[in-house]
Design an enzyme around this catalytic site. Sequence first.
Site, mmCIF file in Angstrom:
data_model
loop_
_atom_site.group_PDB
_atom_site.id
_atom_site.type_symbol
_atom_site.label_atom_id
_atom_site.label_comp_id
_atom_site.label_asym_id
_atom_site.label_seq_id
_atom_site.Cartn_x
_atom_site.Cartn_y
_atom_site.Cartn_z
ATOM 1 N N HIS A 149 -2.472 -7.649 -11.059
ATOM 2 C CA HIS A 149 -1.304 -8.293 -10.450
ATOM 3 C C HIS A 149 -1.440 -9.822 -10.339
ATOM 4 O O HIS A 149 -0.557 -10.567 -10.742
ATOM 5 C CB HIS A 149 -1.036 -7.710 -9.064
ATOM 6 C CG HIS A 149 -0.897 -6.220 -9.052
ATOM 7 N ND1 HIS A 149 -0.377 -5.520 -10.113
ATOM 8 C CD2 HIS A 149 -1.205 -5.289 -8.113
ATOM 9 C CE1 HIS A 149 -0.361 -4.230 -9.814
ATOM 10 N NE2 HIS A 149 -0.870 -4.067 -8.615
ATOM 11 N N ASP B 144 -8.504 -3.931 -7.542
ATOM 12 C CA ASP B 144 -7.169 -3.409 -7.241
ATOM 13 C C ASP B 144 -6.073 -4.436 -7.537
ATOM 14 O O ASP B 144 -4.972 -4.082 -7.944
ATOM 15 C CB ASP B 144 -7.129 -3.011 -5.753
ATOM 16 C CG ASP B 144 -5.885 -2.222 -5.371
ATOM 17 O OD1 ASP B 144 -5.437 -1.394 -6.190
ATOM 18 O OD2 ASP B 144 -5.365 -2.418 -4.261
HETATM 19 C C1 BG6 Z 1 -0.963 -1.700 -6.008
HETATM 20 C C2 BG6 Z 1 -2.267 -1.671 -5.274
HETATM 21 O O1 BG6 Z 1 -1.175 -1.735 -7.376
HETATM 22 O O2 BG6 Z 1 -0.226 -2.843 -5.597
HETATM 23 C C3 BG6 Z 1 -2.022 -1.620 -3.776
HETATM 24 O O3 BG6 Z 1 -3.036 -0.543 -5.670
HETATM 25 C C4 BG6 Z 1 -1.134 -2.779 -3.357
HETATM 26 O O4 BG6 Z 1 -3.243 -1.634 -3.056
HETATM 27 C C5 BG6 Z 1 0.114 -2.866 -4.218
HETATM 28 O O5 BG6 Z 1 -0.784 -2.573 -2.008
HETATM 29 C C6 BG6 Z 1 0.884 -4.138 -3.929
HETATM 30 O O6 BG6 Z 1 2.117 -4.093 -4.578
HETATM 31 P P1 BG6 Z 1 3.431 -4.665 -3.897
HETATM 32 O O7 BG6 Z 1 4.501 -4.481 -4.920
HETATM 33 O O8 BG6 Z 1 3.648 -3.877 -2.642
HETATM 34 O O9 BG6 Z 1 3.150 -6.100 -3.612
#
Ligand code: BG6
Length: 527
Positions: free
Chosen positions: A270, A265
């Site tokens: 990210h 995920d």
């Molecule tokens: C998403 C994930 O891509 O990114 C989530 O699937 C996560 O599980 C989210 O909570 C986090 O993104 P941000 O912008 O809230 O830090």
Amino acid sequence: MTTIALEDTTTAAKILPGRQAPPAILVIFGAGGDLTKRLVVPAIYNLVRAGKLPDGFAIVGVDHDDRTTEGWCRSLTEMMQASTRAGRRERQGEAVDEQAWSELIRRMDYMRGDFTEPETFGRLEKLLAKQREQNNAANVLFYLAVAERFFGPIIEQLGHAGLTLQPENAWRRVIIEKPFGHDLASAEALNAQILKVLSEDQIYRIDHFLGKETVQNILVLRFANGIFEPLWNRDHIDHIQITAAETVGVERRGRFYERTGALRDMVPNHLFQLLAMIGMEPPISFDANAVRGKKAELFQAIHPISPANAVRGQYGAGTVLGQKVRDYRHEPEVAPDSGTETYVALKLGIDNWRWAGVPFYLRTGKYLSTRTTEVAVQFRQAPYALFRGTPVERLPANILRLRIQPGEGLSLSFSAKRPGAEIEIDGVEMDFAYRDYFAPLASVGYETLIYDCLIGDATLFQRADTVEAAWHAVQGLLDAWARTPADDFPNYAAGSAGPDAADRLLSRDGRAWLPIGAGHPHPGLSK
Ligand code: BG6
């Protein structure tokens, strides 16, 4: 004076203030979904308000449900008003700008359609032809805000219907949401499938972390300032910590999360985007291919991650931000004996001249004590020799902390002499907070991404090879974890800093995680 080659229209659109995107029709597949409501439409509304969209801009929403254009617009209006009431608009309490909003919904059309039926795409073609006449917009951007299983089929159907063919002087582009694949093999298969229909420069794979200003600012920090880059290597940096700590659990996404887990995920997407911004070599320009080429090289240089350098965790019951919460195994649509991880910590090595021997420690998890996303660069300690024979017991390391969210900004810690007759050294901190310098922009984080796609700038999007290189880097670990289920879940309490094993991952190297969230502005320096 700096001159910029204006024949590069993409760069020009990025740098000329007030420049509008070209006329285009945005087709949103998944028009009734959460992503469209929460992020895509609010981002477009913000672009309208910022004057970034031209008159010839129109939106077509496509989804399975039987509803009218009026019904669709009504539900979007309700959502916008509700988010204002909840204070979610970036500038708190700000009401919806009626003029901008009605200007936007005036350009919206809803079309019911099954994403897998050729007939849908025949009707879509007719609707687009009509829009073309009305709005003089020949460019079309298809936004796939749908479940991942529809990515391939929709693109194939678009291809069959001839909707991806680019007429002279007009473009056809496709935005694909995350997750792009479930592992290396499925990402490769999806790339192969869509590249039969589209050329790479028509594909915009989203990683929403790249829409965050602070993530983009890492490149500016590194390459627009003379002082950091000379130190940005193994001679001066001891190690780097990348943290994405969340205070939410899996919410209503149990079914998705069960087959995904924290590693898939968050990590190859990210966290690796943060890793790339911090670790990549300087590109020769901000051109999309120059930047993405350097990212791909960095991912390819990641040393295979051994399970001995990885920790997984799953939350048990606990208290998060004062609220009692249940354990992961009791979340809706989660198996009572689930082996899915909700936390992961990794030690990564990068096999190149810049980073050889410098560990990168990454961690992310659900239901942790504090919400924070940050990168901490810890520099090598100064030699102690000078202070021998003085009361100085330790020299704190210099740490540069880049706060991605919340409290966007950065801080640098260094040593200073306490006033007084003795030589006493203490850690102090210089802090930069965005909000002290810049007025906040109304933003849900998707504005730049959608605008960039409309002007044809793919710098902030993933290329086929970068996606595959990232999956390749974690595939060995995914396989190893699939072979040997964890036997200690749940192993951290909701509301804690994560499993103890994550602390041991660093303590065995003589290091420690920085406390989660301690990089927030003026937290009080730890003595
Ligand atoms: C998403 C994930 O891509 O990114 C989530 O699937 C996560 O599980 C989210 O909570 C986090 O993104 P941000 O912008 O809230 O830090």
